[in-house]
Design an enzyme around this catalytic site. Structure first.
Site, PDB file in Angstrom:
ATOM      1  N   GLY A 105       0.810  -1.213   0.000  1.00 60.42           N
ATOM      2  CA  GLY A 105       0.000   0.000   0.000  1.00 60.42           C
ATOM      3  C   GLY A 105       0.846   1.267   0.000  1.00 60.42           C
ATOM      4  N   GLU A 128       2.749  -8.088  -1.469  1.00 56.25           N
ATOM      5  CA  GLU A 128       1.505  -8.693  -0.966  1.00 56.25           C
ATOM      6  C   GLU A 128       1.446 -10.193  -1.194  1.00 56.25           C
ATOM      7  OE1 GLU A 128       1.732  -5.802  -2.415  1.00 56.25           O
ATOM      8  OE2 GLU A 128       0.320  -4.356  -1.559  1.00 56.25           O
TER       9      GLU A 128
END
Ligand code: 3HC
Length: 693
Positions: A105, A128
């Site tokens: 993010g 991720e």
């Protein structure tokens, strides 16, 4: 400017607003951080004195991603997408200023800025996938638009952290600024943008790399094929690939919807829960309740290793790799020469694959010296004994070391089975004796079991754990018991695998179930690899086990071209009619009748006794916590990380079901088998290992 935040400050530097986030340890995107970005950028946009905006972080790093601890909790504050939209739609240029690591993010936040600058030491990545996820804040759609499909596929399915210089080359970063002068550099860059009237570059609108990719749809199939082995069993890589396909084939906003749907699927999956659990387990494992972080350690500047066989040589490489000199001691010159030449070969192979320069090979070799005299170890700070497994030999060796090695040095044994307390009695300094159990090949395998004896001091434990970290291992602490954590649990599986052979399953039936479960190989393929004749002597062999019969027939594993399996010249394994006959004959002699064993039974009979053994290890205090056991099995034995380790896996099955099945199988599990009282109690109380404190 009306802005206040507990985690950020906003100031204006001659027309350039600088929004500084400060949320230790890693500026993760918690609700207050998202709020600060959203409101801070809005305040800067609303301020007529501001012409451009810089987003920067205090502390060790730029935003390192979403707040993993917040996953699964009710969302609060503005979404990350709202904060990103505020930046991307800003009428004033927004520049991300990156140091440390812009991850997940964090990179997605930077990708919603119009430009990105970084210091040379910074790294960017979308890791991720390692958490069983995909970038869920537009990263799957923006990254390929900026770096192209091939590079995006590589980055997103590996999770690699890409150095700033490479980021610059592939356009992910627009400019590098001087190390230590990020703020000044970013502000100067913003001024340059204004002076040159550069456009507000929105990554979402870039299309040239997508046009190019549309001409080559085969790139996806080729990528899947090339990585099939690496991705086996994992959901997340495929989901990441599908998002990049969407980036190529769908408009941006549609692509975002695909990303959201696939992200949600992963977020709700057991695989991602397991991988997130492992992320924290890998950080927990270093924490030892009675060895605080400030425990003094022995500075390890020189290491001595006794035994230059496969193990000793492999261990030595770990130290040479980080610049620590090693003296290897052997009893015969020939063994020493052979050991050192194997090490050289290993390094040269790595160099051939382009991962080391010739100069680095030489540098490392220069750090290794050999001797036939134990006295050469007198001034070493850490000794690691790696001779064969014989208590008398080891005790004699430690008694000698006690006389030779300087006081305060770490006296470690690489034993995988012997009682370290007993070895320690051979010395006058049992507090300095410790186990450092490396896994073969020791230069490759990530696990190090650090074994504390009854008298081992906190300093020695802290030193062994610390050096483990330095050489890039993941170290797990174990107490003394036969096999320690890893091999003790392995034994529970081996016993069942062998028992099932005697009930009618073939080695390849059992191996297939374990392989399909996600381990790199099953118990019999593993035995063939290790060699069936470990600890076997022809003169004492009495055909009393299948293994003995195989060894007597010169089927001693891969090295002889045959063991449980037959091997071709490329060492590919094939089920063996010879082994099958040996097993059937053996059973007939014992009066056993083969039966059909289902794959479910094979799996449960192999895995549930491992869980049971893990529970015993916990109740005896051999392991500190269940997640340490999982770390051992993931890093030492290739347990699939997407199943979280045997203890986490037990939670996903349900401890009550595990206990019920163990009771059902009890008559077949062997006379010595008992259910762990801890496991039984937890099952009755509806508890999970992961909630154990
Ligand atoms: N959320 C919450 N806590 C985090 C975190 C995160 N994203 N990243 C790190 N931490 C915590 C660690 O648990 C650790 O806590 P502790 O001190 O209490 O044990 C502390 O921060 C320091 O972390 P490390 O010990 O790992 O410190 P290092 O300096 O060795 O490494 C790092 C720093 C490279 C940032 C490493 O922590 C890391 O790789 N973090 C995870 C990065 C990541 O996976 N980001 C993606 C998250 S998912 C996401 O962003 C979804 C989005 O697409 C919507």
């Amino acid at each position: 400017m009306a802005f206040s935040s507990p985690v950020a400050k906003l100031d204006v530097d001659n027309g350039i607003a600088v929004l500084t986030l400060d949320s230790p340890p890693v500026n993760a995107l918690s609700a207050p951080v998202r709020t600060a970005i959203h409101d801070g950028v809005k305040a800067a946009i609303d301020d007529p004195a501001v012409q451009a905006i810089v987003l920067i972080c205090d502390g060790r790093t730029f935003i390192a991603g979403a707040d993993i601890t917040g996953f699964g909790k009710a969302p609060e504050g503005p979404t990350l997408q709202a904060a990103q939209n505020m930046m991307e739609n800003s009428p004033k240029p927004v520049v991300a200023a990156i140091h440390g690591t812009a991850l997940g993010g964090g990179l997605e936040t930077a990708l919603a800025c119009h430009y990105r600058v970084a210091v040379p030491s910074a790294k960017c990545g979308l890791p991720e996938v390692k958490l069983g996820l995909l970038p869920g804040a537009g990263g799957t759609q923006r990254l390929p638009r900026i770096v192209g499909v091939q590079r995006a596929l590589e980055m997103m399915t590996s999770g690699e952290h890409v150095p700033a210089k490479q980021c610059l080359e592939m356009g992910l970063v627009d400019e590098l600024v001087e190390e230590g002068k990020l703020r000044e550099g970013a502000v100067a860059f913003a001024r340059k943008l204004l002076a040159e009237k550069r456009p507000l570059k929105k990554v979402r609108d870039l299309d040239d790399k997508m046009i190019e990719a549309r001409k080559h749809p085969e790139i996806f199939a080729e990528f899947r094929k090339a990585n099939a082995r690496k991705f086996r069993g994992f959901m997340a890589p495929e989901h990441n690939i599908r998002c990049i396909e969407a980036a190529v084939n769908q408009p941006f906003d549609e692509g975002l919807k695909t990303e959201r749907a696939l992200f949600t699927e992963l977020m709700n999956s057991v695989q991602s829960a397991a991988q997130r659990y492992v992320f924290f387990a890998e950080r927990q494992v270093w924490k030892i309740p009675d060895v605080p972080a400030d425990t003094p350690v022995v500075p390890v500047k020189k290491v001595g290793i006794i035994g230059a066989g496969t193990m000793g040589g492999g261990i030595a490489m770990n130290f040479a790799n980080v610049g620590i000199p090693v003296t290897l001691v052997e009893t015969r010159q020939e063994a020493l020469d052979r050991g050192l030449s194997v090490v050289r070969n290993n390094y040269e192979n790595t160099a051939r694959r382009g991962r080391l320069t010739v100069e680095q090979v030489e540098q490392r070799m220069r750090l290794l010296s050999g001797s036939l005299d134990l006295n050469a170890l007198a001034d070493c700070d850490m000794i690691i004994e790696a001779v064969f497994e014989n208590m008398e030999v080891k005790k004699e060796l430690f008694a000698n070391l006690d006389k030779i090695v300087k006081q305060g040095a770490v006296l470690a044994t690489n034993t995988s089975a012997l009682d370290i307390n007993e070895i320690a009695t051979a010395t006058s300094r049992p507090q300095d004796v410790i186990g450092m159990h490396f896994f073969s090949p020791a230069n490759v395998m990530r696990l190090l079991e650090v074994v504390r004896g009854e008298k081992t001091s906190a300093t020695m434990i802290a030193t062994a754990m610390g050096i483990g970290k330095k050489i890039g291992k993941i170290a797990a602490l174990s107490g003394v018991c036969p096999g320690f954590i890893g091999n003790r649990i392995l034994r529970a599986r081996t016993l069942q695998a062998q028992a099932m052979l005697m009930e009618g399953a073939m080695p390849w039936d059992i191996d297939k179930v374990i392989y399909d479960f996600g381990l790199p190989m099953g118990p019999f393929a593993m035995s063939d690899l290790a060699g069936l004749d470990l600890g076997w002597f022809r003169e004492r062999s009495t055909s009393s086990t299948i293994r003995e019969v195989l060894c007597e027939a010169d089927r001693r594993g891969q090295k002889t071209g045959a063991g449980f399996y037959d091997y071709d010249e490329k060492r590919n394994a094939k089920p063996s009619p010879v082994t099958e006959k040996i097993i059937r004959d053996f059973m007939a002699k014992q009066g056993a009748t083969p039966r059909q064993i289902s794959e479910t039974e094979i799996l449960e009979r192999c895995i549930y006794p491992m869980i049971n053994e893990g529970a015993k290890i916990l109740e005896e205090g051999i392991a500190i916590r269940p997640s340490d056991i999982d770390i051992v099995w993931i890093n030492g034995y290739g347990w699939p990380v997407y199943r979280g380790g045997p203890m986490f896996y037990a939670d996903t099955v349900g401890l009550d079901k595990v206990v019920a099945k163990l009771k059902e199988y009890a008559p077949k599990l062997g006379a010595d088998f008992t259910i762990s009282p801890l496991l039984e109690k937890m099952a009755a109380e509806g508890k999970r290992f992961q909630d154990m404190k």
